[in-house]
Design a protein around this motif. Structure first.
Motif, PDB file in Angstrom:
ATOM      1  N   LEU A 211      20.503 -39.551  10.529  1.00 42.21           N
ATOM      2  CA  LEU A 211      19.490 -38.626  11.021  1.00 42.21           C
ATOM      3  C   LEU A 211      20.021 -37.768  12.164  1.00 42.21           C
ATOM      4  O   LEU A 211      20.760 -38.241  13.029  1.00 42.21           O
ATOM      5  N   GLN A 213      18.832 -35.800  15.385  1.00 38.62           N
ATOM      6  CA  GLN A 213      17.677 -35.825  16.270  1.00 38.62           C
ATOM      7  C   GLN A 213      18.109 -35.402  17.675  1.00 38.62           C
ATOM      8  O   GLN A 213      19.246 -35.651  18.092  1.00 38.62           O
ATOM      9  N   CYS A 225      14.706 -39.786  21.282  1.00 39.06           N
ATOM     10  CA  CYS A 225      15.077 -39.586  19.874  1.00 39.06           C
ATOM     11  C   CYS A 225      14.325 -40.493  18.911  1.00 39.06           C
ATOM     12  O   CYS A 225      14.791 -40.741  17.798  1.00 39.06           O
ATOM     13  N   CYS A 227      12.034 -42.044  16.047  1.00 38.80           N
ATOM     14  CA  CYS A 227      11.556 -41.586  14.746  1.00 38.80           C
ATOM     15  C   CYS A 227      10.767 -42.705  14.085  1.00 38.80           C
ATOM     16  O   CYS A 227      10.984 -43.884  14.382  1.00 38.80           O
ATOM     17  N   VAL A 240      16.932 -43.270  17.254  1.00 35.28           N
ATOM     18  CA  VAL A 240      18.022 -42.788  16.402  1.00 35.28           C
ATOM     19  C   VAL A 240      19.379 -43.099  17.032  1.00 35.28           C
ATOM     20  O   VAL A 240      20.324 -43.470  16.340  1.00 35.28           O
ATOM     21  N   GLY A 244      19.973 -46.233  14.939  1.00 34.11           N
ATOM     22  CA  GLY A 244      20.667 -45.403  13.957  1.00 34.11           C
ATOM     23  C   GLY A 244      21.995 -44.983  14.561  1.00 34.11           C
ATOM     24  O   GLY A 244      22.578 -45.732  15.339  1.00 34.11           O
ATOM     25  N   PRO A 245      22.480 -43.777  14.257  1.00 33.34           N
ATOM     26  CA  PRO A 245      21.786 -42.739  13.492  1.00 33.34           C
ATOM     27  C   PRO A 245      21.691 -43.018  11.998  1.00 33.34           C
ATOM     28  O   PRO A 245      20.990 -42.327  11.283  1.00 33.34           O
ATOM     29  N   VAL A 252      13.008 -44.956   6.377  1.00 31.65           N
ATOM     30  CA  VAL A 252      12.667 -43.736   7.119  1.00 31.65           C
ATOM     31  C   VAL A 252      11.395 -43.094   6.581  1.00 31.65           C
ATOM     32  O   VAL A 252      11.249 -42.881   5.373  1.00 31.65           O
TER      33      VAL A 252
END
Length: 256
Positions: A211, A213, A225, A227, A240, A244-245, A252
């Protein structure tokens, strides 16, 4: 484990208008890095660091490669660096891709989401099929790098100025039809990732997405960041930069 050090720039090139490739000598960070992670790079005159995906890792040489696009004042200042300058880098950060040891790997990248896919190609070589999409011929980057790795390349442009005209999902469907796909890994605009994830679900192929962001600290403290994700049947906000990312696509909430 990540490191915060100043690393010398040993190579800088402009790949397309406003898109630059930078290689730094960073032995500690390179030894620890995996495909899909990123760095937070300090820019003189700016309080916040700029998050840049890691494009290439050479553990033997001890180098990291970054490819970034000038999108604002910070990256414009970053683009002024020269070979021999030092960059203040916090890396490697985040969770990267888990790459299956057997089976075909398909990587899908859109625009500046293409660079994080290159290291996967470098590690999987002929097992990898790269599907990369750009607005037009002038924005194409790294296609030759994927080919040098031995990967099959599908090139797409929105206007059809070169390669296949249209969305990256067109050649993706063709490749999924062939079977023996261990995983699809993608990075790019959210609508593209959503479409790729849906297609992989139809073909029952594991899909992992990186992702893009806006970030602040890069280490999970500021939660800028966040999500929306789903884990164990419950909706929750994930960071994220820290969680993450890279996420499994089914986690998601692209419409969240």
């Amino acid at each position: 484990m990540y490191f915060c050090e100043k690393y010398p720039v040993i190579e800088k090139r402009e790949l397309a208008d406003g898109i630059y490739s930078v290689i730094v000598n960073a032995p500690n960070a390179a030894k620890a890095a995996v495909a899909g992670q990123f760095a937070n790079i300090g820019v003189p005159g700016f309080t916040l660091r700029r998050p840049i995906s890691i494009c290439g890792i050479d553990k033997e040489r001890g180098t990291l490669r970054f490819v970034f696009e000038m999108r604002g004042k910070g990256t414009a200042e970053l683009a002024k660096i020269s070979e021999g300058d030092e960059l203040d880098i916090l890396a490697p950060l985040g969770n990267g891709f888990s790459i299956p040891e057997t089976g075909r790997i398909i990587v899908v990248g859109g625009g500046i989401g293409v660079p994080p896919m290159l290291e996967i190609s470098a590690e999987t070589r002929e097992r990898c099929t790269a599907i990369i999409g750009f607005r037009d011929k002038s924005r194409i980057i790294l296609a030759e790098d994927f080919e040098k790795n031995g990967s099959k390349v599908h090139l797409c442009t929105d206007d059809g100025s070169t390669g296949q005209k249209g969305l990256v999902t067109f050649p993706l469907a063709d490749e999924l039809e062939k079977g023996d796909v261990a995983a699809v890994m993608a990075c790019g605009p959210a609508p593209m990732l959503k479409s790729v994830a849906k297609m992989c679900d139809v073909y029952n192929v594991p899909c992992r997405v990186s992702l893009e962001q806006r970030m602040g600290c890069g280490v999970g403290a500021c939660v800028v960041c966040s999500c929306l994700t789903v884990r164990n049947g419950k909706e929750m906000y994930s960071r994220v930069c820290k969680d993450g990312p890279v996420f499994n696509a089914e986690e998601v909430k692209f419409d969240g």
